[in-house]
Design a protein around this motif. Structure first.
Motif, short mmCIF file in Angstrom:
data_model
loop_
_atom_site.label_atom_id
_atom_site.label_comp_id
_atom_site.label_asym_id
_atom_site.label_seq_id
_atom_site.Cartn_x
_atom_site.Cartn_y
_atom_site.Cartn_z
N UNK A 224 0.86 -1.18 0.00
CA UNK A 224 0.00 0.00 0.00
C UNK A 224 0.90 1.23 0.00
N UNK A 225 0.39 2.33 -0.53
CA UNK A 225 1.23 3.53 -0.53
C UNK A 225 1.29 4.14 0.87
N UNK A 226 0.20 4.04 1.63
CA UNK A 226 0.16 4.67 2.95
C UNK A 226 -0.12 3.65 4.05
N UNK A 227 0.21 4.07 5.26
CA UNK A 227 -0.02 3.21 6.43
C UNK A 227 -1.50 3.03 6.73
N UNK A 228 -2.31 4.03 6.35
CA UNK A 228 -3.75 3.93 6.60
C UNK A 228 -4.36 2.81 5.76
N UNK A 229 -3.98 2.77 4.49
CA UNK A 229 -4.46 1.69 3.62
C UNK A 229 -3.90 0.36 4.10
N UNK A 230 -2.67 0.36 4.62
CA UNK A 230 -2.09 -0.89 5.13
C UNK A 230 -2.91 -1.41 6.31
N UNK A 231 -3.32 -0.50 7.18
CA UNK A 231 -4.12 -0.90 8.34
C UNK A 231 -5.46 -1.50 7.90
N UNK A 232 -6.08 -0.87 6.90
CA UNK A 232 -7.37 -1.38 6.39
C UNK A 232 -7.18 -2.75 5.72
N UNK A 233 -6.10 -2.88 4.95
CA UNK A 233 -5.82 -4.15 4.26
C UNK A 233 -5.55 -5.26 5.28
N UNK A 234 -4.83 -4.91 6.34
CA UNK A 234 -4.55 -5.91 7.38
C UNK A 234 -5.83 -6.30 8.10
N UNK A 235 -6.70 -5.31 8.34
CA UNK A 235 -7.96 -5.59 9.04
C UNK A 235 -8.80 -6.61 8.28
N UNK A 236 -8.90 -6.46 6.96
CA UNK A 236 -9.75 -7.38 6.20
C UNK A 236 -8.99 -8.63 5.73
N UNK A 237 -7.67 -8.51 5.62
CA UNK A 237 -6.88 -9.64 5.09
C UNK A 237 -6.45 -10.64 6.16
N UNK A 238 -6.36 -10.17 7.42
CA UNK A 238 -5.99 -11.05 8.53
C UNK A 238 -4.72 -11.81 8.28
N UNK A 239 -4.74 -13.11 8.59
CA UNK A 239 -3.51 -13.91 8.46
C UNK A 239 -3.33 -14.49 7.06
N UNK A 240 -4.21 -14.12 6.14
CA UNK A 240 -4.06 -14.61 4.76
C UNK A 240 -3.25 -13.63 3.90
N UNK A 241 -2.85 -12.51 4.50
CA UNK A 241 -2.11 -11.51 3.72
C UNK A 241 -0.85 -11.06 4.46
#
Ligand code: ZN
Length: 316
Positions: free
Chosen positions: A37-54
């Motif tokens: 992700x370009x930003x940490x905010x998008x990284x946090x959102x991606x981690x929230x929905x991706x969990x341990x599969x990402x």
């Protein structure tokens, strides 16, 4: 078995167990979708929905100006390995991202490819120019305000877009991503109730901000921005503009001036001295301070700072 043999046997067993464990771990890593992700905010959102599969990597740090990120070779490596690249869009990253994408030589994440997700496409975008605005005029918001993630509603939209994208990329995990999104949506909804209650007494509060980073934030929480330290987004303050702003702050009795952590405090502080307004550094992104470890904590942190400043200054 002698003591020595027993020891050798245990050591061999331990080595085998470790080898198996490492093998399993690397197999898991290999099956994880790699998200940049370009930003940490998008990284946090991606981690929230991706969990341990990402496995998620942000490029910019949370304390950096996302318009102007100094490119490093390590960024190209992150992009080269990514299955999915999530960007803020609206030309926020135009000054630094395109060459990195190109140099990554990763066909999956090129603009328009399946692994390229522009999170602004499902966001509520403010300040879309109606006339002719080009970057030639020095304005860094020619396609509308790109700081849209500072409205939690837009964070929700971005999380949904990422979850949908992940489900298409890994259909076997679609139910997992949907459940993760539903959980995030619920937690964000509960947090929004808390934030709305916190901010309810301050509807219409007048503030000044340095850059136009807070358009969606102030829109969402009912604040009124009456002016900016920058004459235009991306244009440094000029003496003439600063004098006009000081007069306006005095006229409207504004008590709070919000500044992003990456701007020089000299002009804001002189405005503060002239007008009595409090200069408040608020963090626009996850990781801008150590305790802002995720997207929900970002709002907890900023709204906490803001309400403390409102009480301290008697702004309302
Ligand atoms: Zn901006």
């Amino acid at each position: 078995m002698s003591m020595f043999d027993q020891y050798r046997f245990s050591a061999a067993l331990l080595a085998l167990t470790l080898a198996l464990a490492v093998g399993t771990a690397s197999a898991q890593t290999a099956s994880k979708l790699k998200i940049a992700t370009t930003t940490t905010d998008l990284a946090s959102l991606a981690q929230a929905v991706g969990g341990d599969r990402v496995e998620v990597n942000a490029i910019a740090r949370g304390y950096q100006d996302p318009h102007f990120v100094e490119a490093k070779p390590s960024f190209i490596l992150k992009l080269a390995k990514a299955d999915l690249l999530v960007v803020v869009g609206r030309e926020l990253e135009i000054g630094w991202l395109p060459p990195l994408i190109q140099q990554s030589r990763n066909a999956r994440i090129q603009v328009g490819a399946d692994g390229y997700l522009d999170a602004s496409l499902t966001a509520k975008i403010l300040e879309i120019p109606t006339g002719q605005i080009t970057r030639a005029m020095g304005d860094v918001h020619p396609s509308g305000n790109p700081h849209y993630w500072l409205d939690p509603g837009n964070g929700r939209h971005a999380a949904k877009a990422i979850a949908d994208k992940l489900s298409r990329m890994a259909p076997a995990d679609a139910a997992y991503f949907a459940a993760r999104y539903a959980d995030f949506d619920k937690r964000l909804g509960e947090a929004e109730k808390r934030w709305d209650a916190l901010m309810a007494p301050y509807k219409g509060l007048k503030v000044v901000t340095y850059h136009r980073s807070w358009a969606n934030f102030t829109d969402r929480f009912g604040l009124d921005v009456i002016g900016y330290v920058e004459p235009r987004p991306g244009i440094p303050p000029s003496p003439r503009h600063t004098l006009d702003l000081i007069a306006e702050i005095k006229r409207q009795n504004v008590k709070i001036l919000l500044v992003e952590p990456y701007f020089d405090l000299k002009t804001p502080q002189s405005i503060g001295r002239e007008t009595g307004a409090k200069v408040l550094v608020m963090l626009p992104s996850v990781g801008g301070e150590k305790e802002i470890t995720d997207y929900i904590k970002l709002f907890d942190y900023d709204l906490g700072l803001l309400v403390a400043a409102i009480k301290e200054t008697g702004a309302k």
